[in-house]
Design a protein around this motif. Structure first.
Motif, PDB file in Angstrom:
ATOM      1  N   LEU A 293       0.801  -1.267  -0.040  1.00 43.85           N
ATOM      2  CA  LEU A 293       0.174  -0.052  -0.028  1.00 43.85           C
ATOM      3  C   LEU A 293       0.866   1.352   0.176  1.00 43.85           C
ATOM      4  O   LEU A 293       1.874   1.119   0.718  1.00 43.85           O
ATOM      5  CB  LEU A 293      -0.945  -0.153   1.068  1.00 43.85           C
ATOM      6  CG  LEU A 293      -1.435   1.495   1.561  1.00 43.85           C
ATOM      7  CD1 LEU A 293      -2.979   1.103   0.977  1.00 43.85           C
ATOM      8  CD2 LEU A 293      -1.786   1.540   3.142  1.00 43.85           C
ATOM      9  N   ALA A 294       0.588   1.974  -0.788  1.00 40.01           N
ATOM     10  CA  ALA A 294       1.180   3.495  -0.631  1.00 40.01           C
ATOM     11  C   ALA A 294       0.257   4.711  -0.413  1.00 40.01           C
ATOM     12  O   ALA A 294      -0.873   4.494  -1.267  1.00 40.01           O
ATOM     13  CB  ALA A 294       2.360   3.689  -1.865  1.00 40.01           C
ATOM     14  N   ASN A 295       0.657   5.668  -0.105  1.00 44.43           N
ATOM     15  CA  ASN A 295      -0.072   6.859   0.174  1.00 44.43           C
ATOM     16  C   ASN A 295       1.018   8.032   0.538  1.00 44.43           C
ATOM     17  O   ASN A 295       2.073   7.847   0.425  1.00 44.43           O
ATOM     18  CB  ASN A 295      -1.281   6.856   1.271  1.00 44.43           C
ATOM     19  CG  ASN A 295      -0.884   6.529   2.667  1.00 44.43           C
ATOM     20  OD1 ASN A 295       0.365   7.031   2.899  1.00 44.43           O
ATOM     21  ND2 ASN A 295      -1.420   5.576   3.142  1.00 44.43           N
ATOM     22  N   LYS A 296       0.312   9.227   0.774  1.00 45.25           N
ATOM     23  CA  LYS A 296       1.191  10.332   1.129  1.00 45.25           C
ATOM     24  C   LYS A 296       1.996  10.336   2.213  1.00 45.25           C
ATOM     25  O   LYS A 296       3.036  11.042   2.435  1.00 45.25           O
ATOM     26  CB  LYS A 296       0.490  11.879   1.199  1.00 45.25           C
ATOM     27  CG  LYS A 296       0.187  12.181  -0.409  1.00 45.25           C
ATOM     28  CD  LYS A 296      -0.408  13.772  -0.365  1.00 45.25           C
ATOM     29  CE  LYS A 296      -0.653  13.976  -1.797  1.00 45.25           C
ATOM     30  NZ  LYS A 296      -1.454  15.423  -1.645  1.00 45.25           N
ATOM     31  N   THR A 297       1.716   9.274   3.005  1.00 49.89           N
ATOM     32  CA  THR A 297       2.681   8.966   4.372  1.00 49.89           C
ATOM     33  C   THR A 297       3.805   7.789   4.218  1.00 49.89           C
ATOM     34  O   THR A 297       4.667   8.178   4.728  1.00 49.89           O
ATOM     35  CB  THR A 297       1.692   8.668   5.566  1.00 49.89           C
ATOM     36  OG1 THR A 297       0.958   7.344   5.291  1.00 49.89           O
ATOM     37  CG2 THR A 297       0.578   9.794   5.723  1.00 49.89           C
ATOM     38  N   VAL A 298       3.113   6.672   3.442  1.00 48.22           N
ATOM     39  CA  VAL A 298       4.370   5.735   3.663  1.00 48.22           C
ATOM     40  C   VAL A 298       3.913   4.909   2.311  1.00 48.22           C
ATOM     41  O   VAL A 298       3.120   4.864   1.730  1.00 48.22           O
ATOM     42  CB  VAL A 298       4.182   4.891   4.844  1.00 48.22           C
ATOM     43  CG1 VAL A 298       4.301   5.477   6.008  1.00 48.22           C
ATOM     44  CG2 VAL A 298       2.738   3.858   4.786  1.00 48.22           C
ATOM     45  N   HIS A 299       5.129   4.066   1.979  1.00 45.54           N
ATOM     46  CA  HIS A 299       4.835   2.944   1.213  1.00 45.54           C
ATOM     47  C   HIS A 299       5.294   1.663   2.220  1.00 45.54           C
ATOM     48  O   HIS A 299       6.113   1.718   2.860  1.00 45.54           O
ATOM     49  CB  HIS A 299       6.012   2.924  -0.266  1.00 45.54           C
ATOM     50  CG  HIS A 299       5.718   1.810  -0.801  1.00 45.54           C
ATOM     51  ND1 HIS A 299       6.730   1.587  -1.992  1.00 45.54           N
ATOM     52  CD2 HIS A 299       4.922   0.857  -1.221  1.00 45.54           C
ATOM     53  CE1 HIS A 299       6.291   0.621  -2.696  1.00 45.54           C
ATOM     54  NE2 HIS A 299       5.257   0.213  -2.399  1.00 45.54           N
TER      55      HIS A 299
ATOM     56  N   LYS B 292       8.474   2.376   4.320  1.00 47.42           N
ATOM     57  CA  LYS B 292       9.453   3.147   3.583  1.00 47.42           C
ATOM     58  C   LYS B 292       8.624   4.590   3.830  1.00 47.42           C
ATOM     59  O   LYS B 292       7.565   4.909   3.205  1.00 47.42           O
ATOM     60  CB  LYS B 292       9.621   3.048   2.150  1.00 47.42           C
ATOM     61  CG  LYS B 292      10.826   4.102   1.629  1.00 47.42           C
ATOM     62  CD  LYS B 292      11.058   4.089   0.024  1.00 47.42           C
ATOM     63  CE  LYS B 292      11.503   2.672  -0.344  1.00 47.42           C
ATOM     64  NZ  LYS B 292      11.659   2.633  -1.615  1.00 47.42           N
ATOM     65  N   PRO B 293       8.956   5.402   5.175  1.00 45.93           N
ATOM     66  CA  PRO B 293       8.202   6.786   5.335  1.00 45.93           C
ATOM     67  C   PRO B 293       8.555   7.774   4.191  1.00 45.93           C
ATOM     68  O   PRO B 293       9.436   7.500   3.675  1.00 45.93           O
ATOM     69  CB  PRO B 293       8.623   6.982   6.570  1.00 45.93           C
ATOM     70  CG  PRO B 293       9.243   5.864   7.048  1.00 45.93           C
ATOM     71  CD  PRO B 293       9.803   4.956   6.162  1.00 45.93           C
ATOM     72  N   ASN B 294       7.449   8.472   4.012  1.00 40.60           N
ATOM     73  CA  ASN B 294       7.631   9.482   2.780  1.00 40.60           C
ATOM     74  C   ASN B 294       7.941  10.709   3.702  1.00 40.60           C
ATOM     75  O   ASN B 294       7.156  11.505   4.025  1.00 40.60           O
ATOM     76  CB  ASN B 294       6.216   9.745   2.182  1.00 40.60           C
ATOM     77  CG  ASN B 294       6.377  10.616   0.997  1.00 40.60           C
ATOM     78  OD1 ASN B 294       7.425  10.960   0.695  1.00 40.60           O
ATOM     79  ND2 ASN B 294       4.965  11.084   0.431  1.00 40.60           N
ATOM     80  N   GLY B 295       9.435  10.919   3.825  1.00 39.78           N
ATOM     81  CA  GLY B 295      10.060  11.947   4.411  1.00 39.78           C
ATOM     82  C   GLY B 295       9.481  12.278   5.980  1.00 39.78           C
ATOM     83  O   GLY B 295       9.138  10.992   6.717  1.00 39.78           O
ATOM     84  N   TRP B 296       9.876  13.350   6.665  1.00 41.83           N
ATOM     85  CA  TRP B 296       9.547  13.419   7.831  1.00 41.83           C
ATOM     86  C   TRP B 296       8.059  13.384   8.311  1.00 41.83           C
ATOM     87  O   TRP B 296       7.936  12.811   9.397  1.00 41.83           O
ATOM     88  CB  TRP B 296       9.990  14.923   8.524  1.00 41.83           C
ATOM     89  CG  TRP B 296       9.062  16.082   7.801  1.00 41.83           C
ATOM     90  CD1 TRP B 296       9.406  16.573   6.654  1.00 41.83           C
ATOM     91  CD2 TRP B 296       8.103  16.523   8.417  1.00 41.83           C
ATOM     92  NE1 TRP B 296       8.376  17.745   6.379  1.00 41.83           N
ATOM     93  CE2 TRP B 296       7.446  17.595   7.628  1.00 41.83           C
ATOM     94  CE3 TRP B 296       7.364  16.347   9.575  1.00 41.83           C
ATOM     95  CZ2 TRP B 296       6.481  18.166   7.694  1.00 41.83           C
ATOM     96  CZ3 TRP B 296       6.154  17.060   9.762  1.00 41.83           C
ATOM     97  CH2 TRP B 296       5.539  18.114   8.894  1.00 41.83           C
ATOM     98  N   PHE B 297       7.057  13.850   7.297  1.00 45.39           N
ATOM     99  CA  PHE B 297       5.758  13.519   7.647  1.00 45.39           C
ATOM    100  C   PHE B 297       5.397  12.053   8.061  1.00 45.39           C
ATOM    101  O   PHE B 297       4.788  11.796   8.810  1.00 45.39           O
ATOM    102  CB  PHE B 297       4.935  14.347   6.739  1.00 45.39           C
ATOM    103  CG  PHE B 297       3.384  14.001   7.022  1.00 45.39           C
ATOM    104  CD1 PHE B 297       2.730  14.643   8.234  1.00 45.39           C
ATOM    105  CD2 PHE B 297       2.481  13.404   6.341  1.00 45.39           C
ATOM    106  CE1 PHE B 297       1.604  14.679   8.507  1.00 45.39           C
ATOM    107  CE2 PHE B 297       1.333  13.062   6.393  1.00 45.39           C
ATOM    108  CZ  PHE B 297       0.927  13.718   7.836  1.00 45.39           C
ATOM    109  N   GLY B 298       5.890  11.239   7.122  1.00 43.89           N
ATOM    110  CA  GLY B 298       5.777   9.656   7.229  1.00 43.89           C
ATOM    111  C   GLY B 298       6.425   9.242   8.279  1.00 43.89           C
ATOM    112  O   GLY B 298       5.908   8.107   8.891  1.00 43.89           O
ATOM    113  N   ARG B 299       7.510   9.893   8.796  1.00 45.84           N
ATOM    114  CA  ARG B 299       8.008   9.182   9.977  1.00 45.84           C
ATOM    115  C   ARG B 299       7.219   9.549  11.327  1.00 45.84           C
ATOM    116  O   ARG B 299       7.015   8.785  12.072  1.00 45.84           O
ATOM    117  CB  ARG B 299       9.688   9.612  10.177  1.00 45.84           C
ATOM    118  CG  ARG B 299      10.556   8.972   9.112  1.00 45.84           C
ATOM    119  CD  ARG B 299      11.936   9.481   9.508  1.00 45.84           C
ATOM    120  NE  ARG B 299      12.290  10.784   9.357  1.00 45.84           N
ATOM    121  CZ  ARG B 299      12.732  11.431   8.048  1.00 45.84           C
ATOM    122  NH1 ARG B 299      12.485  10.530   7.025  1.00 45.84           N
ATOM    123  NH2 ARG B 299      12.907  12.505   7.971  1.00 45.84           N
ATOM    124  N   LEU B 300       6.845  10.959  11.194  1.00 41.99           N
ATOM    125  CA  LEU B 300       5.817  11.336  12.245  1.00 41.99           C
ATOM    126  C   LEU B 300       4.559  10.533  12.345  1.00 41.99           C
ATOM    127  O   LEU B 300       4.096  10.049  13.354  1.00 41.99           O
ATOM    128  CB  LEU B 300       5.734  12.782  12.026  1.00 41.99           C
ATOM    129  CG  LEU B 300       4.746  13.489  12.997  1.00 41.99           C
ATOM    130  CD1 LEU B 300       5.056  13.342  14.358  1.00 41.99           C
ATOM    131  CD2 LEU B 300       4.284  14.752  12.651  1.00 41.99           C
TER     132      LEU B 300
END
Length: 195
Positions: A127-133, A157-165
């Motif tokens: 699944l992928a969205n704006k937060t993670v894959h 695989k988080p999408n940048g800092w927002f994905g990690r948060l």
């Protein structure tokens, strides 16, 4: 369902390692499947499919998913342009030639994760969205008591800092509500199937 050390996943000779080496192992869990043998992985997958996805969970889990999907719709996290094949390529695109003929497994609207492959002893969905894959990997291994058991690894695989948060914020909900309910559902799916 015990949470397992990351090494219990990484030490297995899973094919997913070839496809997702750039993902982080977020969680590894074990599910009880009493009486299961080495050839029962397809039966376990069929039991999970019959048990249904999040829509058949207990109300707190359904409530959490409903909030997540509502937030995703309001904030645009789940737009098709953020998904697999758009923002990120599918893991199927990374499959070596000897795996390309592997079946994907069934997809349905109850399960937001889409099938990547199904082999005799493992399967993967993504699944992928704006937060993670993210990838849910299921593997079939012999447990300490001799029975085979289902293992689930969540790769992210988080999408940048927002994905990690995002992953940090949802962690308590996963551990306290979602995974315990998932455990009950999946273990019931196996025992109900084996009767």
């Amino acid at each position: 369902m015990p949470r397992l050390a990351e090494a219990t996943y990484t030490e297995q000779p899973w094919r997913i390692h070839e496809l997702a080496s750039d993902f982080t192992v977020e969680d590894v869990w074990s599910f009880r499947t009493p009486g299961a043998g080495p050839d029962d992985f397809p039966a376990m997958l069929a039991a999970l499919q019959a048990a249904g996805g999040p829509v058949r969970q207990i109300w707190p889990v359904r409530f959490l998913f409903a909030i997540r999907w509502k937030l995703g719709a309001l904030l645009g996290w789940d737009k098709p342009s953020a998904g697999v094949g758009e923002r990120v390529g599918s893991l199927r695109d990374r499959m070596p030639s000897d795996m390309r003929a592997a079946p994907r497994g069934p997809d349905n609207d109850d399960m937001p994760l889409k099938a990547v492959y199904e082999l005799d002893m493992e399967s993967a969905r993504e699944l992928a969205n704006k937060t993670v894959h993210t990838v849910m990997h299921l593997g079939w291994v012999q447990g300490a008591n001799g029975d085979y058991e289902l293992r689930m690894a969540v790769l992210v695989k988080p999408n940048g800092w927002f994905g990690r948060l995002y992953m940090a914020v949802i962690a308590p909900f996963r551990y306290l509500i979602v995974y315990p309910a998932l455990t009950r559902q999946w273990e019931r799916a196996w025992t109900g199937r084996s009767r």
